[in-house]
Design an enzyme around this catalytic site. Structure first.
Site, mmCIF file in Angstrom:
data_model
loop_
_atom_site.group_PDB
_atom_site.id
_atom_site.type_symbol
_atom_site.label_atom_id
_atom_site.label_comp_id
_atom_site.label_asym_id
_atom_site.label_seq_id
_atom_site.Cartn_x
_atom_site.Cartn_y
_atom_site.Cartn_z
ATOM 1 N N ARG A 1 16.974 32.150 58.153
ATOM 2 C CA ARG A 1 17.970 32.350 59.199
ATOM 3 C C ARG A 1 19.319 31.834 58.686
ATOM 4 N NH1 ARG A 1 18.940 29.234 65.009
ATOM 5 N NH2 ARG A 1 20.545 30.699 65.739
ATOM 6 N N HIS A 2 20.388 32.484 59.115
ATOM 7 C CA HIS A 2 21.730 32.042 58.729
ATOM 8 C C HIS A 2 21.964 30.576 59.104
ATOM 9 C CE1 HIS A 2 22.907 32.098 62.965
ATOM 10 N NE2 HIS A 2 22.306 33.266 63.063
ATOM 11 N N GLY A 3 22.966 29.978 58.498
ATOM 12 C CA GLY A 3 23.287 28.588 58.780
ATOM 13 C C GLY A 3 24.042 28.418 60.088
ATOM 14 N N GLY B 1 18.391 36.650 57.663
ATOM 15 C CA GLY B 1 18.417 37.282 58.970
ATOM 16 C C GLY B 1 18.736 36.302 60.077
ATOM 17 N N ALA C 1 19.390 27.742 59.923
ATOM 18 C CA ALA C 1 18.903 27.652 58.536
ATOM 19 C C ALA C 1 17.382 27.570 58.440
ATOM 20 C CB ALA C 1 19.534 26.461 57.803
#
Length: 494
Positions: A94-96, A376, A419
């Protein structure tokens, strides 16, 4: 040059200029709003609430060991070692940490305007004892969020990715070796926060291998730019059945709306109205939730304690966490079957990569893609974990069983914080007694070994894992799962 997975889904390459800018921004850009506040320490109020922020939870609140040394690898003692060698790693990340969305900013602005309009000394409101000073502090607290931020990655989010890269490279040095650098495969959602996260992760890998050398642009890196593939990383946007039956269905989130008007939320509504000294009729559950998330954003983005954190106590936080979990449960997890079944394509893609690696090792060939990194969203990971049977409670989460769910498995902030990462590690075991034992798999969630469903073993023979998920691998077809039912209609002829 980077090549994506062949023969699976159509994808496009991220423009080199855009990715170069993303990488440069990952270590050079820091907004004015964030500047100068990174070193501020948060008070006990924010720290006490930090594990209840749902999908807005900081990664270090799930892995508190990182607070002392965020670059040190968190080696789980249950990881295989010895004669079993990791030959492939597939990570869904997952994005930060990100800014609030434009929609959240508008709600916060409305709340701030409401507070200033009434003011802490408004005689039309019966002030609760002790609430005046906090209301004044909130009215004076600067509203620094702007519409342009709209969910973009913040500097802390880039740091999340760089540090995750450093830890994984230290944990699996052979897979992330310089020799394998050109064979990295990166896929990303088209959202800027995911593209920027992939760039920051590459910067972290570069720092691991070349600590004294500034990173080049992504386009000039040996591994090349990642590929945008929304059909893989945002499968929910391409599943018509999900869009019709859940996303656009006004009744799909019935339990979320019912909980907003239930006694638990109404008690918080009255309490907050008294603290803010505004009429309770001017507040809503949505405004209360965005106030709670403001505490989380200020802590995660700026590292500071917001006075909004002082509005809520632990009991309030548990209720607001449950409200967020209800939404995730009914929209992304076990609430509806299509939520998880829409992720079949991604699940099958993972096993196609694993199958290819097994075949190449059996032929004594080098594994063509030793590391595959896919960037994602929480909405990417939650359906996939649900498809695999993780974090499923005996009873569904509803608007009416909050107290019974106090010890529930499904706590989104503990599963998919910023994250968050789900990692598949394929091992080749040299001293295997039988061919079936030669290839084994472990899964990690947020860098901790994830016991397998339903055996609870920490490692599985690869063939056993495939057998356990045989139905998903063989029978779950995107065209069938996501296709809307066709109704036969007949008309009488005159």
């Amino acid at each position: 040059m980077l090549r994506g997975p062949r023969g699976h889904l159509r994808a496009s390459v991220v423009p080199a200029a855009a990715l170069a800018a993303a990488l440069l921004s990952s270590f050079a850009r820091c907004s004015v709003a964030e500047a100068g506040e990174r070193g501020s320490s948060s008070s006990a109020a924010a720290a006490a609430l930090s594990s209840y922020f749902g999908t807005k939870t900081r990664y270090e609140d799930v892995n508190p060991g990182l607070l002392a040394d965020p670059e040190a690898p968190q080696r789980d003692p249950r990881l295989l070692q010895g004669t079993c060698t990791p030959v492939q790693l597939i990570a869904l990340i997952r994005h930060g940490t990100r800014y609030p969305t434009a929609k959240q900013v508008r709600k916060l602005r409305h709340l701030h305007e409401l507070l200033r309009a009434h003011g802490p000394d408004d005689p039309s409101v019966a002030a609760a004892g002790g609430g005046r000073s906090l209301a004044a502090a909130l009215a004076d607290w600067p509203l620094w969020y702007a519409d342009w931020m709209d969910g973009q990655l913040v500097e802390k989010g880039r740091q999340d990715m760089r540090q995750l890269a450093l830890r994984l490279a230290s944990l699996f040095p052979d897979l992330f070796s310089r020799e394998n650098y050109g064979r990295l495969r990166l896929v990303t959602s088209s959202k800027h926060r995911c593209v920027d996260s992939s760039a920051a992760f590459l910067q972290g890998l570069w720092q691991h291998h070349y600590p004294d050398s500034p990173p080049p642009s992504v386009a000039d890196m040996e591994c090349g730019p990642p590929r945008i593939n929304d059909k893989l990383m945002r499968f929910f946007d391409h599943c018509e059945r999900f869009l019709t039956e859940v996303e656009r269905n006004a009744t799909a989130l019935y339990h979320v709306e019912a909980f907003k008007t239930g006694p638990e939320m109404q008690n918080i509504l009255k309490k907050v109205a008294a603290i803010l000294q505004v009429p309770v009729s001017n507040l809503s559950a949505d405004l209360i939730q965005v106030a709670f998330f403001t505490c989380s954003f200020d802590l995660a983005i700026k590292g500071v304690n917001s006075p909004w954190c002082d509005v809520f106590d632990i009991d309030d936080a548990k209720v607001l966490e449950y409200l967020n979990d209800l939404k995730q449960y009914w929209k992304r997890s076990y609430g509806y079957t299509i939520n998880s079944r829409s992720s079949c394509t991604l699940f099958q893609d993972i096993f196609q990569h694993l199958d290819r690696a097994v075949e190449q090792k059996q032929r004594s060939q080098p594994v063509s893609s030793p590391v595959i990194l896919q960037f994602g969203h929480a909405e990417t990971l939650l359906p996939l974990l649900s498809l695999m049977g993780y974090f499923k409670d005996k009873e569904p989460l509803t608007a009416y069983n909050f107290e019974k769910q106090a010890h529930r498995e499904f706590r989104s902030g503990h599963i998919v914080p910023y994250a968050s990462n789900l990692i598949f590690v394929l091992y080749h075991c040299e001293d295997a007694k039988t061919p079936r034992e030669e290839f084994q798999v472990q899964m990690l969630l947020n860098e901790k070994v994830l016991p397998l469903v339903p055996s609870q073993e920490t490692v599985s023979l690869y063939e056993d894992l495939k057998s356990h998920y045989q139905d998903i691998l063989q029978s779950c077809q995107d065209s069938e799962e996501c296709e809307l039912p066709k109704w036969n209609s007949t008309t009488d002829e005159l």
